[in-house]
Structure formats: C-alpha cells, structure tokens
Scaffold this motif. Structure first.
Motif, PDB file in Angstrom:
ATOM      1  N   GLY A 190     -53.543 -19.500  22.509  1.00  0.00           N
ATOM      2  CA  GLY A 190     -54.706 -20.389  23.079  1.00  0.00           C
ATOM      3  C   GLY A 190     -55.344 -18.743  22.519  1.00  0.00           C
ATOM      4  N   LEU A 191     -55.284 -17.843  21.898  1.00  0.00           N
ATOM      5  CA  LEU A 191     -56.364 -16.932  21.429  1.00  0.00           C
ATOM      6  C   LEU A 191     -56.946 -17.006  20.308  1.00  0.00           C
ATOM      7  N   ARG A 192     -58.519 -16.803  20.743  1.00  0.00           N
ATOM      8  CA  ARG A 192     -59.483 -17.513  19.226  1.00  0.00           C
ATOM      9  C   ARG A 192     -59.506 -15.953  18.244  1.00  0.00           C
ATOM     10  N   ALA A 193     -59.176 -14.924  18.553  1.00  0.00           N
ATOM     11  CA  ALA A 193     -59.148 -14.217  17.642  1.00  0.00           C
ATOM     12  C   ALA A 193     -58.949 -14.028  16.141  1.00  0.00           C
ATOM     13  N   LYS A 194     -59.325 -13.536  15.427  1.00  0.00           N
ATOM     14  CA  LYS A 194     -58.984 -13.765  14.284  1.00  0.00           C
ATOM     15  C   LYS A 194     -57.411 -12.182  13.712  1.00  0.00           C
ATOM     16  N   ILE A 195     -56.976 -13.106  13.377  1.00  0.00           N
ATOM     17  CA  ILE A 195     -55.610 -11.830  12.726  1.00  0.00           C
ATOM     18  C   ILE A 195     -55.661 -10.990  11.721  1.00  0.00           C
ATOM     19  N   LEU A 196     -55.508  -9.946  11.741  1.00  0.00           N
ATOM     20  CA  LEU A 196     -56.149  -8.745  10.012  1.00  0.00           C
ATOM     21  C   LEU A 196     -55.278  -8.195   9.951  1.00  0.00           C
ATOM     22  N   ALA A 197     -54.601  -7.916   9.196  1.00  0.00           N
ATOM     23  CA  ALA A 197     -53.543  -7.654   8.615  1.00  0.00           C
ATOM     24  C   ALA A 197     -53.639  -7.164   6.860  1.00  0.00           C
ATOM     25  N   GLY A 198     -52.346  -6.418   6.314  1.00  0.00           N
ATOM     26  CA  GLY A 198     -52.221  -5.776   5.757  1.00  0.00           C
ATOM     27  C   GLY A 198     -51.378  -6.135   4.652  1.00  0.00           C
ATOM     28  N   ASP A 199     -50.555  -5.558   4.075  1.00  0.00           N
ATOM     29  CA  ASP A 199     -49.810  -6.342   2.597  1.00  0.00           C
ATOM     30  C   ASP A 199     -49.040  -6.193   2.949  1.00  0.00           C
ATOM     31  N   GLY A 200     -48.166  -6.291   4.029  1.00  0.00           N
ATOM     32  CA  GLY A 200     -46.886  -6.719   4.230  1.00  0.00           C
ATOM     33  C   GLY A 200     -46.658  -7.556   5.163  1.00  0.00           C
ATOM     34  N   VAL A 201     -47.549  -8.365   5.725  1.00  0.00           N
ATOM     35  CA  VAL A 201     -47.736  -9.264   6.131  1.00  0.00           C
ATOM     36  C   VAL A 201     -48.833 -10.459   4.985  1.00  0.00           C
ATOM     37  N   CYS A 202     -49.281  -9.475   4.120  1.00  0.00           N
ATOM     38  CA  CYS A 202     -50.278 -10.936   3.107  1.00  0.00           C
ATOM     39  C   CYS A 202     -49.290 -11.460   2.015  1.00  0.00           C
ATOM     40  N   THR A 203     -48.401 -12.327   2.811  1.00  0.00           N
ATOM     41  CA  THR A 203     -46.998 -13.211   1.025  1.00  0.00           C
ATOM     42  C   THR A 203     -47.256 -14.274   1.343  1.00  0.00           C
ATOM     43  N   ASP A 204     -46.676 -14.687   0.606  1.00  0.00           N
ATOM     44  CA  ASP A 204     -46.586 -16.461  -0.096  1.00  0.00           C
ATOM     45  C   ASP A 204     -46.073 -17.117   1.494  1.00  0.00           C
ATOM     46  N   GLN A 205     -45.174 -16.689   1.897  1.00  0.00           N
ATOM     47  CA  GLN A 205     -43.655 -16.629   2.285  1.00  0.00           C
ATOM     48  C   GLN A 205     -44.839 -16.770   4.492  1.00  0.00           C
ATOM     49  N   LEU A 206     -45.935 -16.157   4.419  1.00  0.00           N
ATOM     50  CA  LEU A 206     -46.396 -15.937   5.495  1.00  0.00           C
ATOM     51  C   LEU A 206     -47.051 -17.654   5.892  1.00  0.00           C
TER      52      LEU A 206
END
Length: 382
Positions: A248-264
C-alpha cells in the motif's frame, strides 16, 4: 597398389592446398574480440542482450569483409560468462588475456568491470564497457578503460533533478543493493537530492540476491516518503516495486538503468506503472533511423526485442575495429594507442572520449511505464 597410393597422395594434397588458397580460406587471420557479461543468474537476460549486440556487429563485419594492413581478417567473438560475480570476472578476464583477444567489450556490471580492469590494464588490452556506470571504473589511472555510457555521477543527479523539478517530490527514502553499481548510484542520487533541498528520510541496504523486501518497505511506509529511490538491477527492483504496491505504499519508485528494462513489466506487474527510471544513454527512439534499423536487424537475427544496452555493445565492437583500421594493425598495443583519438558515428550517436576514457558528451534518458511499456520522458545532455 602401394605404388599408386604414393603417387596419388601428393597430387591430392597439392590440389587441396591450391583449392584453399583459391577460396582465400588460408589467407584469413582470425582476430578475437572478447565479450563478458552475466549469462547465468538473475540478470542473464541483460547479459545475453549485451552479447547479442556484440555478436551482431561481428557477423556484419565478417559478412562485409575486413582487411587490415593487406591481411584479410575474420573476427571471432570470444564470449564469456562472469555471472555478475567479481571473483569470476577476474578469472574470465585472465582467460581472455590467455586467449589472446585484441580487445574486450565488457563487463556489464560496475562490480565486475572494476576488478577485471586491472587484468586488462596489466596485459595492455583495451576494455570498453557498454554499461558500467560507477565513476571509479575510469578513475583508476588505467589507459585501457573506456565506456560508451554516461556515469552515475551524471545519472544520479539527473534522476534527482527530475524528481525535484518535474515530479515536485519533497521527501525520499533510499535503498541500494550494496553492489558497486547500486550503492554508487544511490549515493550520487542522495548527494544531489540533498543539495536540491529534498529531505532524505533514510538510506537502507539490501543485497543483489534478495527476494523479500517487506521488512524494509514496512519501515519505509511508516516514514511516508513521496518516493523511494532503489539502486540495483531489475531482477530485484521488480519485486521491490511489486511488494511496495502490495503493502500500500503510494510513493513513486525511482531507479537507474539497471532497473530500466523491458523485462521490468514481467517482474513488477502493475507496479511498473509507478516507476520512473533513467538510462545512461540515448533511447532507441532518439537514435532515429539508425535506432529503428538496428532494432529491426536485432529482432530478425535473435527473435527477441532489445533489453537495454545491445546498441552500445554493437557500437563498441565497431569502435574497436575503427581503431584497428586507423592503426592499420591488429596488435593490441597499436589498437590501444589509437583509442584516444576515436571519433566514431554509430547507432548510439557520436563517440569521442576524454582523457579518462569517458564520453565527452554523456546523455541521460528518463523513462516511465505506461501499461507496462517503457516510454521516454526526457533526455538530459551532460
């Protein structure tokens, strides 16, 4: 019968030699280029993506034909698996040196690129990482280390600036996976966030093999942040975002290129649409016609879409061959000597290096996800 065989064999051998010479097979010099990425483990999909980009370049160059100093050259990709493990990375690096590669494209992770870099430096072999973003990689004083992406000293601040200016976030919690990459990116983000007046509520560490983040996330939920910055890879970042949504967290998730994939999208489910992430390079869309053509070739050859850094490994191979051509040699020392004057225009744009082996003009691209599809938001030139 024996007499006949003695007479026939030399003629047959001579004919075979003549045929080999006529087809040019005997004239080709095999030149090995190394490639290292995790081909096993949680982020093997990213490692294979990198390898495929390099392989596509090698196959294209061989099909076109390559001649250096009057000698016909056949490139061979010496692909190795470091499993994203620093110890295995150094063992693989030594194997490539022993295999007499003339240059290396890799490694994928900062945590493997950095320890492996000393081995390549000692051997005088060019190393071009397509995706290692920790600034330390090129700040060790080695003449052999290069990269074709921006660094976390650029990526972390760009992500923080976007969070402050565009998302209007005031309070942030930070979690990293305790790797050279994840921790380094998180630290750079934190420094910039504080300088922009954002309140950093907490900074916790997990690890790159974790699967259950509920204890950390429950604690963070009590802090009520506007966003959580996660430094790590998609294999852990996906479940992290998914569990945050489940709690139930409303917070945005910010991440770098390691997370930033089509597989996400397959790792985080519907939580993907709550993610804003960065890449340390230009998006395929921003690459224009070159990006479209590369994407089509890649899909046709491998039957899968690009994950993230395949265009960068592809260009890295061409950059090595460009250095060979300018040096008119396949000698690793002469290839290395030609690298500082690189000015190569490829799929990812124009590549020129500074004195450390970093790009002179790095680019950060910010993305979000709409219905699970990664979509560029903005590009920041560094």
């Amino acid at each position: 019968m024996k007499m006949k065989m003695h007479k026939v064999l030399p003629i047959s051998a001579a004919a075979m030699l003549f045929a080999a010479m006529a087809t040019g097979a005997a004239a080709d010099e095999v030149v090995k280029i190394g490639h290292v990425a995790p081909l096993t483990g949680q982020i093997a999909h990213l490692g294979k993506d990198n390898e495929n980009g390099a392989r596509l370049a090698v196959e294209e160059i061989n099909a076109k034909g390559l001649t250096i100093n009057g000698q016909k050259i056949k490139l061979e990709l010496d692909a190795q698996d470091d499993a994203a493990d620093p110890r295995q990375a150094t063992q693989v690096a030594q194997k490539l040196v022993d295999d007499k590669v003339v240059a290396v494209v890799g490694h994928l992770n900062s945590g493997t690129s950095i320890p492996a870099s000393k081995i390549y430096s000692d051997a005088g072999i060019v190393q071009i990482s397509p995706s290692a973003t920790n600034p330390q990689y090129t700040l060790q004083g080695f003449k052999t280390t290069y990269r074709v992406v921006a660094t976390d000293a650029q990526q972390g601040p760009a992500l923080a600036q976007y969070a402050a200016d565009k998302l209007k976030l005031k309070k942030v919690a930070i979690v990293d996976d305790a790797t050279a990459y994840g921790q380094g990116l998180a630290n750079e983000f934190e420094k910039k966030a504080k300088s922009l007046g954002m309140q950093v509520l907490s900074h916790d560490a997990t690890n790159d093999k974790a699967t259950d983040f509920r204890a950390i996330l429950t604690k963070i939920k009590g802090e009520n942040p506007d966003a959580i910055m996660y430094g790590g890879m998609d294999a852990t970042g996906g479940p992290f975002a998914k569990q945050a949504k489940q709690l139930g967290l409303r917070a945005k998730i910010l991440a770098g290129d390691g997370v930033c994939t089509d597989q996400l999208a397959s790792l985080a489910g519907e939580a993907t649409d709550n993610v804003v992430c960065s890449e340390a390079g230009r998006s395929l869309q921003a690459m224009g016609k070159a990006g479209e053509e590369f994407q089509a070739k890649f899909q046709k050859r491998f039957g899968v879409p690009i994950q993230i850094y395949a265009p960068f490994t592809y260009d890295a191979v061409y950059i090595i061959v460009d250095a060979m051509k300018r040096a008119n040699s396949t000698d690793p020392a002469k290839i290395l000597a030609a690298m500082p004057s690189t000015d190569y225009k490829g799929v990812i744009g124009e590549t020129t290096f500074d004195s450390h082996g970093d790009l002179k003009h790095g680019v950060i691209t910010l993305y979000d996800y709409k219905s699970g599809k990664k979509t560029p938001l903005t590009e920041v030139s560094m």
